[in-house]
Design a protein around this motif. Sequence first.
Motif, PDB file in Angstrom:
ATOM      1  N   PRO A 218     -27.620  66.838 -53.229  1.00 59.38           N
ATOM      2  CA  PRO A 218     -27.571  65.425 -52.833  1.00 59.38           C
ATOM      3  C   PRO A 218     -26.331  64.703 -53.358  1.00 59.38           C
ATOM      4  O   PRO A 218     -26.062  63.573 -52.952  1.00 59.38           O
ATOM      5  CB  PRO A 218     -28.839  64.844 -53.476  1.00 59.38           C
ATOM      6  CG  PRO A 218     -29.078  65.701 -54.685  1.00 59.38           C
ATOM      7  CD  PRO A 218     -28.609  67.079 -54.310  1.00 59.38           C
ATOM      8  N   PHE A 219     -25.562  65.354 -54.253  1.00 60.60           N
ATOM      9  CA  PHE A 219     -24.478  64.635 -54.918  1.00 60.60           C
ATOM     10  C   PHE A 219     -23.321  64.225 -54.000  1.00 60.60           C
ATOM     11  O   PHE A 219     -22.846  63.095 -54.074  1.00 60.60           O
ATOM     12  CB  PHE A 219     -23.947  65.448 -56.112  1.00 60.60           C
ATOM     13  CG  PHE A 219     -24.970  65.657 -57.191  1.00 60.60           C
ATOM     14  CD1 PHE A 219     -25.709  64.599 -57.672  1.00 60.60           C
ATOM     15  CD2 PHE A 219     -25.204  66.913 -57.706  1.00 60.60           C
ATOM     16  CE1 PHE A 219     -26.670  64.784 -58.661  1.00 60.60           C
ATOM     17  CE2 PHE A 219     -26.156  67.122 -58.683  1.00 60.60           C
ATOM     18  CZ  PHE A 219     -26.893  66.049 -59.162  1.00 60.60           C
ATOM     19  N   PRO A 220     -22.812  65.116 -53.130  1.00 67.49           N
ATOM     20  CA  PRO A 220     -21.698  64.678 -52.269  1.00 67.49           C
ATOM     21  C   PRO A 220     -22.043  63.456 -51.427  1.00 67.49           C
ATOM     22  O   PRO A 220     -21.240  62.520 -51.314  1.00 67.49           O
ATOM     23  CB  PRO A 220     -21.432  65.915 -51.396  1.00 67.49           C
ATOM     24  CG  PRO A 220     -21.906  67.073 -52.208  1.00 67.49           C
ATOM     25  CD  PRO A 220     -23.106  66.550 -52.936  1.00 67.49           C
ATOM     26  N   LYS A 221     -23.251  63.443 -50.854  1.00 66.91           N
ATOM     27  CA  LYS A 221     -23.674  62.308 -50.044  1.00 66.91           C
ATOM     28  C   LYS A 221     -23.825  61.057 -50.902  1.00 66.91           C
ATOM     29  O   LYS A 221     -23.444  59.945 -50.506  1.00 66.91           O
ATOM     30  CB  LYS A 221     -24.994  62.623 -49.335  1.00 66.91           C
ATOM     31  CG  LYS A 221     -25.463  61.541 -48.372  1.00 66.91           C
ATOM     32  CD  LYS A 221     -24.526  61.403 -47.184  1.00 66.91           C
ATOM     33  CE  LYS A 221     -25.063  60.416 -46.166  1.00 66.91           C
ATOM     34  NZ  LYS A 221     -24.107  60.195 -45.047  1.00 66.91           N
ATOM     35  N   GLU A 251     -29.955  52.224 -49.889  1.00 63.95           N
ATOM     36  CA  GLU A 251     -29.383  53.575 -49.998  1.00 63.95           C
ATOM     37  C   GLU A 251     -28.361  53.642 -51.127  1.00 63.95           C
ATOM     38  O   GLU A 251     -28.327  54.604 -51.903  1.00 63.95           O
ATOM     39  CB  GLU A 251     -28.695  53.956 -48.688  1.00 63.95           C
ATOM     40  CG  GLU A 251     -29.583  54.521 -47.615  1.00 63.95           C
ATOM     41  CD  GLU A 251     -28.752  55.072 -46.462  1.00 63.95           C
ATOM     42  OE1 GLU A 251     -28.107  56.126 -46.638  1.00 63.95           O
ATOM     43  OE2 GLU A 251     -28.725  54.434 -45.400  1.00 63.95           O
ATOM     44  N   VAL A 252     -27.517  52.614 -51.213  1.00 59.79           N
ATOM     45  CA  VAL A 252     -26.485  52.577 -52.250  1.00 59.79           C
ATOM     46  C   VAL A 252     -27.118  52.538 -53.633  1.00 59.79           C
ATOM     47  O   VAL A 252     -26.729  53.286 -54.545  1.00 59.79           O
ATOM     48  CB  VAL A 252     -25.553  51.363 -52.049  1.00 59.79           C
ATOM     49  CG1 VAL A 252     -24.574  51.227 -53.222  1.00 59.79           C
ATOM     50  CG2 VAL A 252     -24.785  51.478 -50.738  1.00 59.79           C
ATOM     51  N   LEU A 258     -29.495  57.942 -58.670  1.00 60.66           N
ATOM     52  CA  LEU A 258     -29.446  59.408 -58.724  1.00 60.66           C
ATOM     53  C   LEU A 258     -28.347  59.872 -59.674  1.00 60.66           C
ATOM     54  O   LEU A 258     -28.573  60.743 -60.528  1.00 60.66           O
ATOM     55  CB  LEU A 258     -29.208  59.979 -57.325  1.00 60.66           C
ATOM     56  CG  LEU A 258     -28.927  61.491 -57.272  1.00 60.66           C
ATOM     57  CD1 LEU A 258     -30.152  62.288 -57.682  1.00 60.66           C
ATOM     58  CD2 LEU A 258     -28.452  61.911 -55.888  1.00 60.66           C
ATOM     59  N   LEU A 259     -27.147  59.308 -59.538  1.00 62.23           N
ATOM     60  CA  LEU A 259     -26.020  59.731 -60.375  1.00 62.23           C
ATOM     61  C   LEU A 259     -26.275  59.417 -61.846  1.00 62.23           C
ATOM     62  O   LEU A 259     -26.038  60.252 -62.725  1.00 62.23           O
ATOM     63  CB  LEU A 259     -24.735  59.060 -59.900  1.00 62.23           C
ATOM     64  CG  LEU A 259     -24.250  59.451 -58.499  1.00 62.23           C
ATOM     65  CD1 LEU A 259     -22.971  58.702 -58.151  1.00 62.23           C
ATOM     66  CD2 LEU A 259     -24.025  60.948 -58.387  1.00 62.23           C
ATOM     67  N   PHE A 310     -19.708  59.216 -67.499  1.00 58.76           N
ATOM     68  CA  PHE A 310     -20.197  60.350 -66.718  1.00 58.76           C
ATOM     69  C   PHE A 310     -20.020  60.058 -65.230  1.00 58.76           C
ATOM     70  O   PHE A 310     -19.476  60.870 -64.482  1.00 58.76           O
ATOM     71  CB  PHE A 310     -21.676  60.618 -67.024  1.00 58.76           C
ATOM     72  CG  PHE A 310     -22.318  61.542 -66.020  1.00 58.76           C
ATOM     73  CD1 PHE A 310     -22.234  62.913 -66.174  1.00 58.76           C
ATOM     74  CD2 PHE A 310     -22.991  61.043 -64.907  1.00 58.76           C
ATOM     75  CE1 PHE A 310     -22.805  63.773 -65.243  1.00 58.76           C
ATOM     76  CE2 PHE A 310     -23.556  61.887 -63.967  1.00 58.76           C
ATOM     77  CZ  PHE A 310     -23.466  63.258 -64.139  1.00 58.76           C
ATOM     78  N   VAL A 311     -20.507  58.896 -64.793  1.00 55.87           N
ATOM     79  CA  VAL A 311     -20.409  58.538 -63.374  1.00 55.87           C
ATOM     80  C   VAL A 311     -18.938  58.423 -62.967  1.00 55.87           C
ATOM     81  O   VAL A 311     -18.538  58.882 -61.894  1.00 55.87           O
ATOM     82  CB  VAL A 311     -21.158  57.220 -63.090  1.00 55.87           C
ATOM     83  CG1 VAL A 311     -21.001  56.824 -61.624  1.00 55.87           C
ATOM     84  CG2 VAL A 311     -22.641  57.370 -63.435  1.00 55.87           C
ATOM     85  N   THR A 312     -18.119  57.825 -63.831  1.00 52.76           N
ATOM     86  CA  THR A 312     -16.693  57.661 -63.537  1.00 52.76           C
ATOM     87  C   THR A 312     -16.028  59.011 -63.309  1.00 52.76           C
ATOM     88  O   THR A 312     -15.341  59.223 -62.304  1.00 52.76           O
ATOM     89  CB  THR A 312     -15.982  56.919 -64.689  1.00 52.76           C
ATOM     90  OG1 THR A 312     -16.553  55.610 -64.820  1.00 52.76           O
ATOM     91  CG2 THR A 312     -14.490  56.795 -64.423  1.00 52.76           C
TER      92      THR A 312
END
Length: 506
Positions: A218-221, A251-252, A258-259, A310-312
């Motif tokens: 699911p990460f790329p999406k 969705e955003v 998720l991230l 991490f997200v960055t």
Amino acid sequence: MAVSYLILSWIAKALLFLLCLSFIAFLGYCLYIKHIHMKYDHIPGPPRDSFVFGHSPTFLRMMKKDEIIHDAFLEWVENHGPVCRINFLHYIVVIVTCPEATKEILMSPKYPKDKMVYEKLFNLFGQRFLGYGLVTAYDHEKWYKQRRIMDPAFSSLYLRGLMGTFNERAEKLMNKLSDIADNKTEANMLQLVNCVTLDVIAKVAFGVDLDLLKNSSPFPKAIEICLKGMTYYVRDLFFEYKPKNRPFINEVKEACRLLRTTGAQWIHQRKTAMENGDDVPKDILTQIIKSAGKEESMTQEDEELMLDNFVTFFIAGQETTANQLAFCIMELARHPDILEKVTKEVDDVIGMKQEISYDDLGQLIYLSQVLKETLRIYPTAPGTSRDVLEDIVIDGIHIPGGFTCMFSSYVTGRLDRFFKDPLKFDPDRFHPDAPKPYYCYYPFALGPRACLGQNFAQMEAKVVMAKLLQRFDFSLLPGQTFDILDTGTLRPKSGVVCSVRHRNYK
């Protein structure tokens, strides 16, 4: 009946009072905007679309048409000069392309990052996103603490140790391309290099094997949705208040969650392993946790900052490099002479070796030129901005403090006063003996806030490109555009769909 009439009368009076207050507030705001106009209208710039909204309607129209906002900046700079004013409500943004002012402002810690934009990236539609991580922290002390923690993870000695992972993950892409060549199917190069760069950052930074060329994730999406949401959130002030946008906004927010949830799990698992004395990978996450542990105290906010970073890194560590690789493949396919020259260099330096060494990268001089020229025309992170709080003179124009200075590497890279025939793809502009661009080429920004991961990114890009050129011939399938898609970062709109063939060694 009398009571009902009295209640209705009170309601009517209250509504009238609120209406009067709103009118007075709006009138006061309009007077303030007029004051701002009088303060800054001596700066050259295009006519405003609206007294209140300034140039915002132009940007909204361009976004609806999937046009590049930086193209508007380029046109305005060409028409109005190297100091160009833009209005957003009561905010003043000045596009600056003067090398001297670029040097003064970007090279100095005196000018903080643009608070309006970078504060919005703290969250997306109320969901914490990049927070106050390394890219978004505009407070110097918060940024400096983060940078001090991050630096050891990007030392040249540590980066040398990553060559094995770069080779291993790039080799997986070569295997995938070999299957595509054997089966004579088409290759969406943007999609493929996105998988590789996300694999690399997950493995190198966090010790996680995603293997996206084989496994779904699911990460790329999620990353794509976050970046798209970021673009609307920053550029359209009213996007979140339109009911029709609610499903996308949800969705955003879910993608952000998720991230961050994933990051929290990976950080917790690594910390637990380290506390238990288990063997852990000597990757970027371990380095960050060890360095963070040297701080005098770690607060809950410090823990959140680790998650912000991490997200960055998860997003920035793969998105911009993948886009650069895709643009590079696109331009090489369009220029057979340059492709032949860079392929010959790879053959001379790498030969038939499967494992590319750190020293090999230093000898791939022309490939470096190709990658730099790619970022000149297609800077995947096209700009940065700084707040200027005190009065300043730029190119002879006195500008009162309290405005935002915007620097667009996309604009400067396409100005013919800096680069002759700027739309021509010419890697010789970056020949070692050519004069270096003077503060007009900064795809990774400049100064103390320059991108920490630029050496990491270019090492990875070189390994992937060298292996690709060593093993395969490729050509663009007909009917594609060479348009750019602006999702905050810039990417090839077509996806760079190629036919791929094994090289015929003679």
